[in-house]
Design an enzyme around this catalytic site. Sequence first.
Site, mmCIF file in Angstrom:
data_model
loop_
_atom_site.group_PDB
_atom_site.id
_atom_site.type_symbol
_atom_site.label_atom_id
_atom_site.label_comp_id
_atom_site.label_asym_id
_atom_site.label_seq_id
_atom_site.Cartn_x
_atom_site.Cartn_y
_atom_site.Cartn_z
ATOM 1 N N ASP A 27 0.809 -1.234 0.000
ATOM 2 C CA ASP A 27 0.000 0.000 0.000
ATOM 3 C C ASP A 27 0.840 1.282 0.000
ATOM 4 O O ASP A 27 1.568 1.563 0.964
ATOM 5 C CB ASP A 27 -0.934 0.034 1.215
ATOM 6 C CG ASP A 27 -1.904 -1.151 1.245
ATOM 7 O OD1 ASP A 27 -1.545 -2.222 0.711
ATOM 8 O OD2 ASP A 27 -2.994 -1.010 1.812
ATOM 9 N N GLU A 43 -4.504 1.951 -2.758
ATOM 10 C CA GLU A 43 -5.742 2.388 -2.089
ATOM 11 C C GLU A 43 -5.548 3.575 -1.152
ATOM 12 O O GLU A 43 -6.515 4.243 -0.812
ATOM 13 C CB GLU A 43 -6.404 1.227 -1.334
ATOM 14 C CG GLU A 43 -5.641 0.816 -0.088
ATOM 15 C CD GLU A 43 -6.531 0.194 0.986
ATOM 16 O OE1 GLU A 43 -7.718 -0.015 0.735
ATOM 17 O OE2 GLU A 43 -6.003 -0.065 2.077
ATOM 18 N N HIS A 61 -10.380 1.187 0.799
ATOM 19 C CA HIS A 61 -10.314 2.649 0.651
ATOM 20 C C HIS A 61 -10.534 3.132 -0.789
ATOM 21 O O HIS A 61 -10.409 4.327 -1.054
ATOM 22 C CB HIS A 61 -8.961 3.175 1.152
ATOM 23 C CG HIS A 61 -8.857 3.173 2.647
ATOM 24 N ND1 HIS A 61 -9.625 3.987 3.448
ATOM 25 C CD2 HIS A 61 -8.089 2.446 3.494
ATOM 26 C CE1 HIS A 61 -9.334 3.774 4.724
ATOM 27 N NE2 HIS A 61 -8.406 2.833 4.772
ATOM 28 N N HIS A 100 -6.768 -8.485 0.006
ATOM 29 C CA HIS A 100 -6.784 -7.320 0.895
ATOM 30 C C HIS A 100 -7.608 -7.672 2.122
ATOM 31 O O HIS A 100 -8.842 -7.682 2.065
ATOM 32 C CB HIS A 100 -7.390 -6.143 0.128
ATOM 33 C CG HIS A 100 -7.129 -4.824 0.760
ATOM 34 N ND1 HIS A 100 -5.928 -4.182 0.642
ATOM 35 C CD2 HIS A 100 -7.906 -4.035 1.536
ATOM 36 C CE1 HIS A 100 -5.980 -3.046 1.309
ATOM 37 N NE2 HIS A 100 -7.163 -2.934 1.864
ATOM 38 N N HIS A 149 -3.296 -4.503 3.252
ATOM 39 C CA HIS A 149 -4.261 -3.843 4.137
ATOM 40 C C HIS A 149 -3.747 -3.573 5.549
ATOM 41 O O HIS A 149 -4.079 -2.536 6.109
ATOM 42 C CB HIS A 149 -5.585 -4.615 4.236
ATOM 43 C CG HIS A 149 -6.569 -4.006 5.202
ATOM 44 N ND1 HIS A 149 -7.200 -2.803 4.961
ATOM 45 C CD2 HIS A 149 -7.027 -4.425 6.415
ATOM 46 C CE1 HIS A 149 -8.008 -2.519 5.982
ATOM 47 N NE2 HIS A 149 -7.916 -3.474 6.874
HETATM 48 FE FE LIG Z 1 -4.141 0.212 2.938
HETATM 49 FE FE LIG Z 2 -7.227 -1.423 3.313
#
Ligand SMILES: [Fe+2]
Ligand SMILES: [Fe+2]
Length: 291
Positions: free
Chosen positions: A8, A39, A68, A151, A176
Amino acid sequence: MRILFIGDIIGRPGRELLRKGLQPLVEHFGVEFVIANVENSAAGFGVTKDIGDAIVELGVDVMTSGNHIWDKKEAIEYIPTEPRLLRPANYPAGVPGRGSYVAQSGDGRPVGVINVMGRVFMLNIDDPFQVVLREIEAMRARARIIVVDFHAEATSEKIAMGWHLDGKVTLVVGTHTHVQTADERILPNGTAYLTDAGMTGPHDSIIGMEKEPALARFLNGMPSRFEPATGNPRLNGVIIDADDKTGRAIAIRRVSFSEQELMGLAAGAARDLHARTPVSALSEPAGRVEG
Ligand SMILES: [Fe+2]
Ligand SMILES: [Fe+2]
């Protein structure tokens, strides 16, 4: 095929590190295909067209996401126009965008990417375990190499997905939690697995956000506004080697680099442009890479 998956990307600090560090990383390891979870790339929450375009421009072939994805409202308009940006495939029917895509490496070899989202401590959407099998079947004829970004919050759900897909895909990598796990391995039927790739962003933070407001929420239970932190940015991810003929994973290695370490890789690559880390080196215990 050597594939880099990037955890991420968090706001501007994450994007800046990607801008400076992706090329050295790709050159040093001889990476041929890049996937990144975006995200959190827009100020920590969601993604916009301008940011998605810039990330693709830097050399990311496919972007994945998660819970997100809709934080920036323009994503609803953007995602149908950008097949390289995925949202979890197990959102209910009718949700904009797609959860899978077959892209091509620079020399035209196909790589399938699937994004699904867990349900433990998360949104109660469609069953990721069933949906992912359907997505794999749908792309099987077009791609031997398939990467799944799962995720999810719960370690158990992610490990279950790894075993569920062992022998069916090349890599199952979790995202995540923003914290890289140290359990990278190749499962018995040839699927590379890592519970969480970690995050590309500020590590002096609470999972990417400024410490004070995030801590305050735990201290007093009151709402507080979160902003991405800035301190100690690191690029987290995983590199795998895949057999083009079978789609099985051959090697897996976690990576976690500061900007300084990425610049060190660049200097190393410049000394010998054709030097590539041998496949065998990928299987060695993870650690700092020598230039
Ligand atoms: Fe994230
Ligand atoms: Fe997430």
